[in-house]
Motif scaffolding. Structure first.
Motif, PDB file in Angstrom:
ATOM      1  N   UNK A  92       0.814  -1.216   0.000  1.00 41.81           N
ATOM      2  CA  UNK A  92       0.000   0.000   0.000  1.00 41.81           C
ATOM      3  C   UNK A  92       0.850   1.270   0.000  1.00 41.81           C
ATOM      4  N   UNK A  93       2.017   1.224   0.642  1.00 37.81           N
ATOM      5  CA  UNK A  93       2.814   2.445   0.707  1.00 37.81           C
ATOM      6  C   UNK A  93       3.547   2.751  -0.600  1.00 37.81           C
ATOM      7  N   UNK A  94       3.420   1.867  -1.593  1.00 36.22           N
ATOM      8  CA  UNK A  94       4.029   2.132  -2.900  1.00 36.22           C
ATOM      9  C   UNK A  94       2.996   2.174  -4.025  1.00 36.22           C
ATOM     10  N   UNK A  95       1.720   2.020  -3.703  1.00 40.74           N
ATOM     11  CA  UNK A  95       0.698   1.821  -4.733  1.00 40.74           C
ATOM     12  C   UNK A  95       0.035   3.103  -5.214  1.00 40.74           C
ATOM     13  N   UNK A  96       0.321   4.229  -4.587  1.00 39.78           N
ATOM     14  CA  UNK A  96      -0.334   5.474  -4.983  1.00 39.78           C
ATOM     15  C   UNK A  96      -0.077   5.770  -6.456  1.00 39.78           C
ATOM     16  N   UNK A  97      -1.141   6.033  -7.207  1.00 41.67           N
ATOM     17  CA  UNK A  97      -1.015   6.373  -8.614  1.00 41.67           C
ATOM     18  C   UNK A  97      -1.091   5.202  -9.550  1.00 41.67           C
ATOM     19  N   UNK A  98      -1.073   3.972  -9.037  1.00 40.02           N
ATOM     20  CA  UNK A  98      -1.231   2.804  -9.896  1.00 40.02           C
ATOM     21  C   UNK A  98      -2.697   2.610 -10.267  1.00 40.02           C
ATOM     22  N   UNK A  99      -2.941   1.691 -11.196  1.00 41.13           N
ATOM     23  CA  UNK A  99      -4.293   1.356 -11.626  1.00 41.13           C
ATOM     24  C   UNK A  99      -4.597  -0.077 -11.217  1.00 41.13           C
ATOM     25  N   UNK A 100      -5.739  -0.303 -10.588  1.00 39.27           N
ATOM     26  CA  UNK A 100      -6.087  -1.645 -10.135  1.00 39.27           C
ATOM     27  C   UNK A 100      -6.215  -2.591 -11.317  1.00 39.27           C
ATOM     28  N   UNK A 101      -5.530  -3.745 -11.235  1.00 39.79           N
ATOM     29  CA  UNK A 101      -5.628  -4.780 -12.260  1.00 39.79           C
ATOM     30  C   UNK A 101      -6.523  -5.916 -11.810  1.00 39.79           C
ATOM     31  N   UNK A 102      -7.044  -5.852 -10.603  1.00 40.17           N
ATOM     32  CA  UNK A 102      -7.995  -6.824 -10.070  1.00 40.17           C
ATOM     33  C   UNK A 102      -8.987  -6.065  -9.203  1.00 40.17           C
ATOM     34  N   UNK A 103     -10.217  -6.555  -9.107  1.00 39.30           N
ATOM     35  CA  UNK A 103     -11.190  -5.853  -8.266  1.00 39.30           C
ATOM     36  C   UNK A 103     -10.732  -5.827  -6.814  1.00 39.30           C
ATOM     37  N   UNK A 104     -11.137  -4.803  -6.115  1.00 41.05           N
ATOM     38  CA  UNK A 104     -10.893  -4.717  -4.676  1.00 41.05           C
ATOM     39  C   UNK A 104     -12.145  -5.223  -3.978  1.00 41.05           C
ATOM     40  N   UNK A 105     -12.095  -6.488  -3.552  1.00 49.41           N
ATOM     41  CA  UNK A 105     -13.222  -7.112  -2.866  1.00 49.41           C
ATOM     42  C   UNK A 105     -12.958  -7.096  -1.371  1.00 49.41           C
ATOM     43  N   UNK A 106     -13.989  -6.850  -0.603  1.00 51.88           N
ATOM     44  CA  UNK A 106     -13.829  -6.750   0.850  1.00 51.88           C
ATOM     45  C   UNK A 106     -13.383  -8.095   1.415  1.00 51.88           C
ATOM     46  N   UNK A 107     -12.335  -8.083   2.221  1.00 49.70           N
ATOM     47  CA  UNK A 107     -11.843  -9.290   2.888  1.00 49.70           C
ATOM     48  C   UNK A 107     -12.479  -9.474   4.263  1.00 49.70           C
ATOM     49  N   UNK A 108     -13.302  -8.505   4.674  1.00 49.39           N
ATOM     50  CA  UNK A 108     -13.963  -8.560   5.974  1.00 49.39           C
ATOM     51  C   UNK A 108     -15.217  -7.703   5.913  1.00 49.39           C
ATOM     52  N   UNK A 109     -16.119  -7.921   6.854  1.00 50.72           N
ATOM     53  CA  UNK A 109     -17.231  -6.989   7.005  1.00 50.72           C
ATOM     54  C   UNK A 109     -16.683  -5.651   7.499  1.00 50.72           C
ATOM     55  N   UNK A 110     -17.296  -4.552   7.053  1.00 55.80           N
ATOM     56  CA  UNK A 110     -16.945  -3.230   7.553  1.00 55.80           C
ATOM     57  C   UNK A 110     -18.195  -2.531   8.081  1.00 55.80           C
ATOM     58  N   UNK A 111     -18.226  -2.159   9.366  1.00 53.63           N
ATOM     59  CA  UNK A 111     -17.237  -2.574  10.367  1.00 53.63           C
ATOM     60  C   UNK A 111     -17.316  -4.074  10.639  1.00 53.63           C
ATOM     61  N   UNK A 112     -16.258  -4.629  11.204  1.00 57.74           N
ATOM     62  CA  UNK A 112     -16.216  -6.075  11.422  1.00 57.74           C
ATOM     63  C   UNK A 112     -16.926  -6.484  12.705  1.00 57.74           C
ATOM     64  N   UNK A 113     -17.404  -5.538  13.466  1.00 61.39           N
ATOM     65  CA  UNK A 113     -18.235  -5.792  14.648  1.00 61.39           C
ATOM     66  C   UNK A 113     -19.041  -4.529  14.897  1.00 61.39           C
ATOM     67  N   UNK A 114     -20.113  -4.637  15.678  1.00 54.54           N
ATOM     68  CA  UNK A 114     -20.915  -3.459  16.030  1.00 54.54           C
ATOM     69  C   UNK A 114     -20.041  -2.479  16.803  1.00 54.54           C
ATOM     70  N   UNK A 115     -20.014  -1.236  16.368  1.00 55.90           N
ATOM     71  CA  UNK A 115     -19.166  -0.236  17.013  1.00 55.90           C
ATOM     72  C   UNK A 115     -19.971   1.008  17.363  1.00 55.90           C
ATOM     73  N   UNK A 116     -19.415   1.769  18.287  1.00 56.76           N
ATOM     74  CA  UNK A 116     -20.046   3.030  18.670  1.00 56.76           C
ATOM     75  C   UNK A 116     -19.654   4.123  17.690  1.00 56.76           C
TER      76      UNK A 116
END
Length: 462
Positions: A92-116
Motif C-alpha cells: 500500500x505504501x508504494x501503490x499510490x497512482x497505480x491502476x487496479x488490475x484486479x477488483x478490490x473485494x472486501x476481505x472482511x465486514x466493515x465494520x467487522x463488529x458493532x461499534x459506537x
C-alpha cells in the motif's frame, strides 16, 4: 463553461483501459530484450524510415497537434499488446497512482463488529441507568453484556456490548446526585451504533478493475484488510539530459546555463504514472548518445534537446543508426515544434523533447502524457473548455499552448509564455489549447490541466 472529469461510456478504442488491463497478464517478466540483443550494431535492426542524413536540406512534414496525441496513444496500445506485462502486487505504501488490475473485494465486514459511532454511554433498556465503573475503549476485547437499566461509558469506535439498546451521546446525558444516568433527549433504539457490515460484507466488490489508486483508495484497501493491491505495473522512464552548456548548480556564467529540465521532468513523469529509473546527463557527442539509448532498458526514454538539425543535434542521426521508426517527427504546435516520437522496439519508445523548457513541457503533454497514460491504463481526462478572459494571439498554421490561471468561470492567459520561459507555467493552473489564428476574449477554449492543479492523483507527485 464545459465541466471536466473522467470519461464514461466511451468505446474501448477511445478509453483503452479495458484493453490495456486485459493485456497485463502472462508475460515472461521481461519488458525488453537485453541491450546487446536489440541492436548494438547497425545491422541488428531493420530501418523503418529513410536515412535522415539528407534532413538538413529537406523540410519534413509536421504532424497536427491532435493527430500527434492520437499517434502517441496508439503507440502505447501497441506497446502494451507486445509487452503483455504481468500485474504487480504493490504494498500500500508504494501503490499510490497505480491502476487496479484486479477488483478490490472486501476481505472482511466493515465494520467487522458493532461499534459506537460517538463518545457517550452504551445503554440497555429505559432510563434511568446505573453506570458501570469501567468504560469501553476502542481496541479492547469484547465487553460483558449489559442488563436492563445498565449503562457503560464508551468511546467512538469501541465494540458495542451485547444487548445494548442504543448509544447515548455525551452531550445528551446527565447524572443525578446518586450517579444515575438520564437522557436529555428521546433515545431511539439502535441510535449511534454502526452495525457490523454497515459499509460492506465480506466479498462485496468495493472498487472495479481500472480504478486509479488515490489516497482514499489506499485507506479503503487497508480498512478492508489489504496489505497489497494488484495493479498495472508502472512504465519505466529514463531521462537523458543532453547538452554541454548545462550547469547543475550555481549561477549561469560564461555561456553556461542552469539545467531546468533535470529537476522538472522526473516528478512530472511520476505524476503521469511512470517510474523514473534514471536521469543521465549526456554530453553533445553522437557516440555518447548512441550508448545511452542502446543501453537503456526503460520502456520510455525521454531526451531533452538535440531534436533539430544543428551541428550538435544528434537525436535524428542516432535514431536512424539504430533503425528506430519515427512515428512523429515535428508537431504543428508552439512552443515545441521540433518534438518527436520514435519506436525503438515493439516495447520501447523514445520521446524527443525540445531543449527550451516550456517547449519541453509542450512535448511532454503532447507525446509523453498520452503514451504513459495508456501504459498505466489510466482513463483519458474528459476534455473541457472555459472562456478566455483576454485575447490570445495565434500562430497562422499551428496550435499554441498558453499557460493560464483559472479565475471563476474564466481562464486568464499569462505572460512569459515564450519557449525558453518557465515563469508563466510555474504560476499556471492549465494550458490553453489555442487554435491556429488565435482566440478572442470570451471564446471557449480547450484546457489541459497541470498535475498540481487538477485535483487528481498527480498532486501527490509520488
Amino acid at each position: 463553461m464545459t465541466p471536466h472529469g473522467a470519461r464514461a461510456g466511451e468505446d474501448a478504442e477511445d478509453l483503452d483501459v479495458e484493453e490495456v488491463l486485459a493485456l497485463v497478464r502472462n508475460s515472461n517478466g521481461n519488458h525488453l530484450p537485453d541491450p546487446a540483443a536489440r541492436g548494438e550494431t547497425d545491422s541488428a535492426r531493420t530501418p523503418h524510415q529513410p536515412d535522415p542524413a539528407a534532413r538538413p536540406g529537406t523540410r519534413h512534414r509536421a504532424t497536427p497537434w491532435p493527430e500527434a496525441r492520437a499517434l502517441a496513444e496508439r503507440a502505447g496500445r501497441n506497446a502494451t499488446r507486445a509487452a503483455r506485462r504481468d500485474p504487480v502486487s504493490a504494498p500500500l505504501d508504494t501503490a499510490l497512482g497505480l491502476t487496479l488490475a484486479a477488483p478490490l473485494d472486501a476481505l472482511t465486514d466493515l465494520p467487522s463488529f458493532d461499534t459506537s459511532a460517538m463518545d457517550g454511554w452504551a445503554v440497555c433498556g429505559p432510563a434511568p441507568w446505573h453506570v458501570r465503573d469501567e468504560g469501553v475503549l476502542a481496541g479492547h476485547a469484547a465487553p460483558a453484556p449489559l442488563t436492563d437499566g445498565e449503562a457503560v461509558r464508551i468511546a467512538t469506535g469501541a465494540r458495542i456490548p451485547p444487548d445494548t439498546s442504543a448509544v447515548l451521546r455525551s452531550e445528551h446525558g446527565r447524572t443525578d446526585d446518586k450517579g444515575r444516568l438520564y437522557a436529555t433527549r428521546d433515545v431511539v433504539p439502535g441510535q449511534d451504533i454502526r452495525p457490523r457490515g454497515q459499509e460492506c460484507r465480506t466479498g462485496d466488490q468495493l472498487l472495479a478493475v481500472g480504478t486509479l489508486v488515490t489516497p482514499a483508495v489506499l485507506g479503503l484497501a487497508a480498512a478492508a484488510g489489504y496489505d497489497t493491491v494488484t495493479a498495472v505495473p508502472r512504465a519505466r522512464a529514463e531521462v537523458l539530459v543532453l547538452g554541454d552548456e548545462l550547469l547543475t548548480q550555481g549561477l549561469p556564467h560564461d555561456g553556461l546555463i542552469r539545467d531546468a529540465l533535470g529537476p522538472m521532468l522526473p516528478p512530472w513523469l511520476r505524476a503521469l504514472g511512470a517510474e523514473v529509473t534514471a536521469v543521465r546527463r549526456v554530453r553533445d557527442d553522437a557516440e555518447a548518445l548512441h550508448e545511452a539509448i542502446t543501453t537503456s532498458d526503460a520502456d520510455v526514454i525521454l531526451t531533452t534537446g538535440g531534436t533539430a538539425a544543428g551541428p550538435v543535434d544528434h537525436v535524428h542521426p542516432t535514431l536512424s543508426r539504430i533503425g528506430a521508426e519515427l512515428l512523429v517527427d515535428g508537431v504543428k504546435v508552439r512552443p515545441g515544434h521540433p518534438m518527436l516520437l520514435a519506436r525503438i522496439t515493439e516495447t520501447q519508445h523514445l520521446v524527443g523533447l525540445p531543449g527550451n523548457p516550456l517547449a519541453a513541457v509542450s512535448g511532454l503533454l503532447t507525446l509523453a502524457e498520452p503514451l504513459l497514460r495508456i501504459l498505466a491504463a489510466r482513463p483519458a481526462p474528459e476534455p473541457y473548455t472555459m472562456p478566455l478572459r483576454d485575447a490570445v494571439h495565434g500562430h497562422p498554421h499551428d496550435t499554441r499552448l498558453v499557460p493560464v490561471v483559472l479565475r471563476g468561470d474564466e481562464a486568464v492567459p499569462l505572460h512569459y509564455n515564450g519557449p525558453a520561459m518557465l515563469r508563466g507555467i510555474a504560476a499556471a493552473d492549465a494550458l490553453a489549447v489555442v487554435p491556429p489564428g488565435g482566440a478572442r476574449p470570451g471564446q471557449d477554449t480547450e484546457l489541459l490541466d497541470l498535475p498540481w492543479a487538477s485535483g487528481g492523483i498527480g498532486v501527490c507527485f509520488t
